[in-house]
Write a protein that holds these residues in place. Structure first.
Motif, PDB file in Angstrom:
ATOM      1  N   GLY A 170       0.005  16.441  -0.359  1.00 28.55           N
ATOM      2  CA  GLY A 170      -1.383  16.710  -0.710  1.00 28.55           C
ATOM      3  C   GLY A 170      -2.178  15.464  -1.051  1.00 28.55           C
ATOM      4  O   GLY A 170      -3.287  15.261  -0.538  1.00 28.55           O
ATOM      5  N   LEU A 171      -1.639  14.612  -1.914  1.00 30.99           N
ATOM      6  CA  LEU A 171      -2.350  13.400  -2.323  1.00 30.99           C
ATOM      7  C   LEU A 171      -2.588  12.473  -1.141  1.00 30.99           C
ATOM      8  O   LEU A 171      -3.700  11.962  -0.950  1.00 30.99           O
ATOM      9  CB  LEU A 171      -1.555  12.666  -3.407  1.00 30.99           C
ATOM     10  N   VAL A 172      -1.563  12.260  -0.339  1.00 28.63           N
ATOM     11  CA  VAL A 172      -1.666  11.317   0.781  1.00 28.63           C
ATOM     12  C   VAL A 172      -2.706  11.794   1.786  1.00 28.63           C
ATOM     13  O   VAL A 172      -3.548  11.010   2.264  1.00 28.63           O
ATOM     14  CB  VAL A 172      -0.293  11.131   1.447  1.00 28.63           C
ATOM     15  N   MET A 173      -2.683  13.076   2.110  1.00 28.91           N
ATOM     16  CA  MET A 173      -3.638  13.593   3.080  1.00 28.91           C
ATOM     17  C   MET A 173      -5.058  13.592   2.519  1.00 28.91           C
ATOM     18  O   MET A 173      -6.023  13.343   3.246  1.00 28.91           O
ATOM     19  CB  MET A 173      -3.215  14.991   3.515  1.00 28.91           C
ATOM     20  N   TYR A 174      -5.195  13.837   1.233  1.00 28.06           N
ATOM     21  CA  TYR A 174      -6.521  13.816   0.614  1.00 28.06           C
ATOM     22  C   TYR A 174      -7.123  12.412   0.668  1.00 28.06           C
ATOM     23  O   TYR A 174      -8.287  12.232   1.043  1.00 28.06           O
ATOM     24  CB  TYR A 174      -6.410  14.290  -0.831  1.00 28.06           C
ATOM     25  N   LEU A 175      -6.335  11.407   0.309  1.00 25.39           N
ATOM     26  CA  LEU A 175      -6.841  10.037   0.331  1.00 25.39           C
ATOM     27  C   LEU A 175      -7.116   9.569   1.756  1.00 25.39           C
ATOM     28  O   LEU A 175      -8.080   8.832   1.996  1.00 25.39           O
ATOM     29  CB  LEU A 175      -5.846   9.110  -0.350  1.00 25.39           C
ATOM     30  N   ALA A 176      -6.276   9.994   2.702  1.00 19.80           N
ATOM     31  CA  ALA A 176      -6.514   9.622   4.094  1.00 19.80           C
ATOM     32  C   ALA A 176      -7.827  10.204   4.595  1.00 19.80           C
ATOM     33  O   ALA A 176      -8.521   9.592   5.419  1.00 19.80           O
ATOM     34  CB  ALA A 176      -5.353  10.103   4.966  1.00 19.80           C
ATOM     35  N   ARG A 177      -8.190  11.372   4.078  1.00 18.93           N
ATOM     36  CA  ARG A 177      -9.435  12.019   4.481  1.00 18.93           C
ATOM     37  C   ARG A 177     -10.649  11.411   3.765  1.00 18.93           C
ATOM     38  O   ARG A 177     -11.711  11.243   4.364  1.00 18.93           O
ATOM     39  CB  ARG A 177      -9.334  13.520   4.172  1.00 18.93           C
ATOM     40  N   GLN A 178     -10.463  11.055   2.495  1.00 23.15           N
ATOM     41  CA  GLN A 178     -11.587  10.573   1.698  1.00 23.15           C
ATOM     42  C   GLN A 178     -11.838   9.074   1.843  1.00 23.15           C
ATOM     43  O   GLN A 178     -12.969   8.627   1.670  1.00 23.15           O
ATOM     44  CB  GLN A 178     -11.336  10.907   0.218  1.00 23.15           C
ATOM     45  N   ARG A 179     -10.817   8.306   2.130  1.00 18.73           N
ATOM     46  CA  ARG A 179     -10.941   6.857   2.217  1.00 18.73           C
ATOM     47  C   ARG A 179     -10.406   6.361   3.564  1.00 18.73           C
ATOM     48  O   ARG A 179      -9.250   5.975   3.677  1.00 18.73           O
ATOM     49  CB  ARG A 179     -10.182   6.195   1.069  1.00 18.73           C
ATOM     50  N   PRO A 180     -11.229   6.371   4.604  1.00 19.18           N
ATOM     51  CA  PRO A 180     -10.772   5.981   5.944  1.00 19.18           C
ATOM     52  C   PRO A 180     -10.246   4.554   6.021  1.00 19.18           C
ATOM     53  O   PRO A 180      -9.432   4.244   6.897  1.00 19.18           O
ATOM     54  CB  PRO A 180     -12.034   6.151   6.798  1.00 19.18           C
ATOM     55  N   GLN A 181     -10.682   3.670   5.116  1.00 20.15           N
ATOM     56  CA  GLN A 181     -10.264   2.282   5.187  1.00 20.15           C
ATOM     57  C   GLN A 181      -8.898   2.058   4.521  1.00 20.15           C
ATOM     58  O   GLN A 181      -8.352   0.949   4.575  1.00 20.15           O
ATOM     59  CB  GLN A 181     -11.307   1.374   4.519  1.00 20.15           C
ATOM     60  N   VAL A 182      -8.337   3.091   3.909  1.00 16.57           N
ATOM     61  CA  VAL A 182      -7.057   2.981   3.215  1.00 16.57           C
ATOM     62  C   VAL A 182      -5.948   3.522   4.103  1.00 16.57           C
ATOM     63  O   VAL A 182      -6.056   4.622   4.655  1.00 16.57           O
ATOM     64  CB  VAL A 182      -7.086   3.751   1.875  1.00 16.57           C
ATOM     65  N   GLU A 183      -4.876   2.758   4.258  1.00 18.38           N
ATOM     66  CA  GLU A 183      -3.694   3.234   4.983  1.00 18.38           C
ATOM     67  C   GLU A 183      -2.834   4.007   4.005  1.00 18.38           C
ATOM     68  O   GLU A 183      -2.306   3.445   3.033  1.00 18.38           O
ATOM     69  CB  GLU A 183      -2.911   2.067   5.570  1.00 18.38           C
ATOM     70  N   CYS A 184      -2.668   5.304   4.241  1.00 24.14           N
ATOM     71  CA  CYS A 184      -2.026   6.203   3.285  1.00 24.14           C
ATOM     72  C   CYS A 184      -0.645   6.606   3.776  1.00 24.14           C
ATOM     73  O   CYS A 184      -0.497   7.159   4.876  1.00 24.14           O
ATOM     74  CB  CYS A 184      -2.886   7.442   3.061  1.00 24.14           C
ATOM     75  N   VAL A 185       0.358   6.352   2.954  1.00 22.16           N
ATOM     76  CA  VAL A 185       1.751   6.606   3.319  1.00 22.16           C
ATOM     77  C   VAL A 185       2.414   7.409   2.198  1.00 22.16           C
ATOM     78  O   VAL A 185       2.149   7.179   1.015  1.00 22.16           O
ATOM     79  CB  VAL A 185       2.516   5.286   3.537  1.00 22.16           C
TER      80      VAL A 185
END
Length: 233
Positions: A121-136
């Motif tokens: 949940g957290l990773v997908m949320y940040l990937a959606r909200q912050r396009p410039q962040v690589e979320c793993v």
């Protein structure tokens, strides 16, 4: 079990009426008491207390044996090596996801990782909200990892999920590490972060502090009052 047998023996010598239900109550009572005395989590006490009665009920229902095998395999896939890591499944909440989003530097590309990412949940949320962040996200248990991996693929998310042990990762490649683990894992996590994380990076831990290491910042993002701790390197 030895305590239960000894108690049954003593009660029998005193001519106290006993049956299989008495044995179940004694076994659960002793297990719950020992769990409380050892200082384990509250939910463990309930498991220990109720497990003998649940087992007796399952036997009385005469369920097919393959159901028990299936339950074991599902539990194994969900919890995997919890017995070794002492980190059970702790899901974070949207309030925490948004608190992490606000901590991220604005419009700055960086890499973040959620160690023990669960259902993602957290990773997908940040990937959606912050396009410039690589979320793993990295998850040791196969079933939560598979769920989060399929979820990301089906939704077209940029989030990436790794099946494995975060202890084998090099934290130097991440500018933000998020953890929602357990008190048992925090000391070792701090040693790893201190040895590998680079200047300017951050460690975030929800709910669990690190003994002897006061956080640089504490955020209370939920109504439960559980803190989000932040350490800056």
């Amino acid at each position: 079990m030895p305590l239960t047998l000894l108690t049954i023996y003593l009660l029998a010598r005193l001519h106290f009426p006993l049956n299989e239900y008495s044995a179940v109550l004694l076994q659960g009572g002793w297990a719950g008491l020992l769990t409380w005395r050892l200082g384990l989590a509250r939910w463990w006490r309930w498991i220990q207390l109720l497990f003998p009665a649940a087992l007796m009920l399952a036997l009385a229902l005469q369920l097919p044996s393959w159901l028990f095998l299936l339950a074991f395999l599902l539990s194994l896939g969900w919890y995997w090596s919890t017995f070794r890591t002492q980190v059970p499944y702790y899901p974070s909440t949207p309030e925490i996801w948004d608190a992490v989003r606000q901590v991220l530097p604005a419009d700055q590309p960086l890499r973040m990782i959620d160690i023990g990412s669960g259902l993602g949940g957290l990773v997908m949320y940040l990937a959606r909200q912050r396009p410039q962040v690589e979320c793993v996200g990295i998850e040791l248990a196969p079933l939560p990892w598979l769920y989060s991996r399929l979820r990301a693929l089906l939704s077209g998310s940029r989030a990436r999920f790794i099946l494995g042990d975060y202890e084998k990762l090099d934290f130097a490649q991440f500018q933000l590490v998020f953890a929602y683990l357990s008190p048992a894992a925090m000391t070792a996590l701090w040693r790893k972060c201190s040895a590998e994380m680079q200047p300017g990076s951050m460690l975030l831990s929800y709910e669990f502090a690190i003994e002897g290491q006061p956080p640089d910042q504490t955020i209370y993002a939920t109504e439960t009052g559980k803190p989000l701790y932040i350490w800056y390197f």
